[in-house]
Design a protein around this motif. Structure first.
Motif, mmCIF file in Angstrom:
data_model
loop_
_atom_site.group_PDB
_atom_site.id
_atom_site.type_symbol
_atom_site.label_atom_id
_atom_site.label_comp_id
_atom_site.label_asym_id
_atom_site.label_seq_id
_atom_site.Cartn_x
_atom_site.Cartn_y
_atom_site.Cartn_z
ATOM 1 N N SER A 96 -13.116 1.802 6.741
ATOM 2 C CA SER A 96 -12.025 2.566 6.083
ATOM 3 C C SER A 96 -11.326 3.880 6.587
ATOM 4 C CB SER A 96 -11.955 2.317 4.644
ATOM 5 O OG SER A 96 -12.948 3.453 3.852
ATOM 6 N N VAL A 97 -10.346 4.285 6.085
ATOM 7 C CA VAL A 97 -9.649 5.721 6.385
ATOM 8 C C VAL A 97 -9.151 6.400 5.272
ATOM 9 C CG1 VAL A 97 -8.297 6.928 7.876
ATOM 10 C CG2 VAL A 97 -9.220 4.882 8.936
ATOM 11 N N VAL A 98 -9.628 7.644 5.045
ATOM 12 C CA VAL A 98 -9.032 8.421 4.035
ATOM 13 C C VAL A 98 -8.045 9.186 4.523
ATOM 14 C CG1 VAL A 98 -9.538 10.009 2.001
ATOM 15 C CG2 VAL A 98 -11.193 7.891 2.580
ATOM 16 N N THR A 125 0.812 -1.258 -0.043
ATOM 17 C CA THR A 125 0.002 0.088 -0.094
ATOM 18 C C THR A 125 0.874 1.190 -0.018
ATOM 19 O OG1 THR A 125 -1.695 -1.059 1.135
ATOM 20 C CG2 THR A 125 -1.644 1.143 1.246
ATOM 21 N N PHE A 126 2.018 1.456 0.913
ATOM 22 C CA PHE A 126 2.656 2.338 0.767
ATOM 23 C C PHE A 126 3.479 2.343 -0.624
ATOM 24 C CE2 PHE A 126 6.976 4.436 1.387
ATOM 25 C CZ PHE A 126 6.620 5.650 1.682
ATOM 26 N N VAL A 127 3.832 1.370 -1.135
ATOM 27 C CA VAL A 127 4.600 1.798 -2.358
ATOM 28 C C VAL A 127 3.820 2.408 -3.310
ATOM 29 C CG1 VAL A 127 5.598 0.495 -4.454
ATOM 30 C CG2 VAL A 127 6.068 -0.637 -2.015
ATOM 31 N N ARG A 128 2.445 1.905 -3.305
ATOM 32 C CA ARG A 128 1.528 2.712 -4.414
ATOM 33 C C ARG A 128 1.144 4.045 -3.975
ATOM 34 N NH1 ARG A 128 -2.209 -1.979 -3.314
ATOM 35 N NH2 ARG A 128 -1.354 -3.603 -4.837
ATOM 36 N N GLU A 161 -6.117 -1.605 10.268
ATOM 37 C CA GLU A 161 -5.377 -0.868 11.144
ATOM 38 C C GLU A 161 -3.464 -0.700 10.868
ATOM 39 O OE1 GLU A 161 -4.581 2.098 13.924
ATOM 40 O OE2 GLU A 161 -6.803 1.046 13.205
ATOM 41 N N GLU A 162 -3.336 -1.905 10.200
ATOM 42 C CA GLU A 162 -1.916 -2.021 10.023
ATOM 43 C C GLU A 162 -1.473 -1.013 8.575
ATOM 44 O OE1 GLU A 162 1.536 -3.292 11.271
ATOM 45 O OE2 GLU A 162 -0.455 -3.522 12.168
ATOM 46 N N PRO A 163 -2.151 -1.142 7.560
ATOM 47 C CA PRO A 163 -1.904 -0.284 6.374
ATOM 48 C C PRO A 163 -1.842 1.356 6.827
ATOM 49 C CG PRO A 163 -3.341 -1.799 5.575
ATOM 50 C CD PRO A 163 -3.165 -2.033 7.089
ATOM 51 N N ARG A 164 -2.862 1.501 7.820
ATOM 52 C CA ARG A 164 -3.143 2.948 8.359
ATOM 53 C C ARG A 164 -1.755 3.594 9.144
ATOM 54 N NH1 ARG A 164 -7.978 5.187 12.145
ATOM 55 N NH2 ARG A 164 -7.296 7.043 12.147
ATOM 56 N N LYS A 165 -1.344 2.590 9.967
ATOM 57 C CA LYS A 165 0.045 2.744 10.639
ATOM 58 C C LYS A 165 0.993 3.092 9.678
ATOM 59 C CE LYS A 165 -1.522 0.619 15.031
ATOM 60 N NZ LYS A 165 -1.448 -0.590 15.928
#
Length: 67
Positions: free
Chosen positions: A53-55, A2-5, A26-30
């Motif tokens: 989800s979180v934007v 996710t961070f790569v994108r 939660e993990e991608p958000r952190k």
């Protein structure tokens, strides 16, 4: 991944631009938040959505007037 994108999207934007990223879990958000801040970008908001989800609204580092 996710961070790569997210980083690829930020790399393609001019300084000062805004990017909205929708994250699930939660993990991608952190991880994305920590990594984006580590690169010097600003997280302007973290909006919780009804679906869980979180934007994140991210402002790319740099002064757009300096370009």
């Amino acid at each position: 991944m996710t961070f790569v994108r997210t980083r690829l999207a930020l790399d393609g934007l001019p300084a000062g631009s805004l990017l909205a990223v929708r994250l699930t879990g939660e993990e991608p958000r952190k991880n994305v938040s920590r990594s984006v801040r580590g690169l010097g970008h600003l997280i302007l908001s973290e909006q919780e959505e009804a679906d869980g989800s979180v934007v994140l609204t991210i402002q790319k580092k740099g002064d757009p007037k300096a370009a």
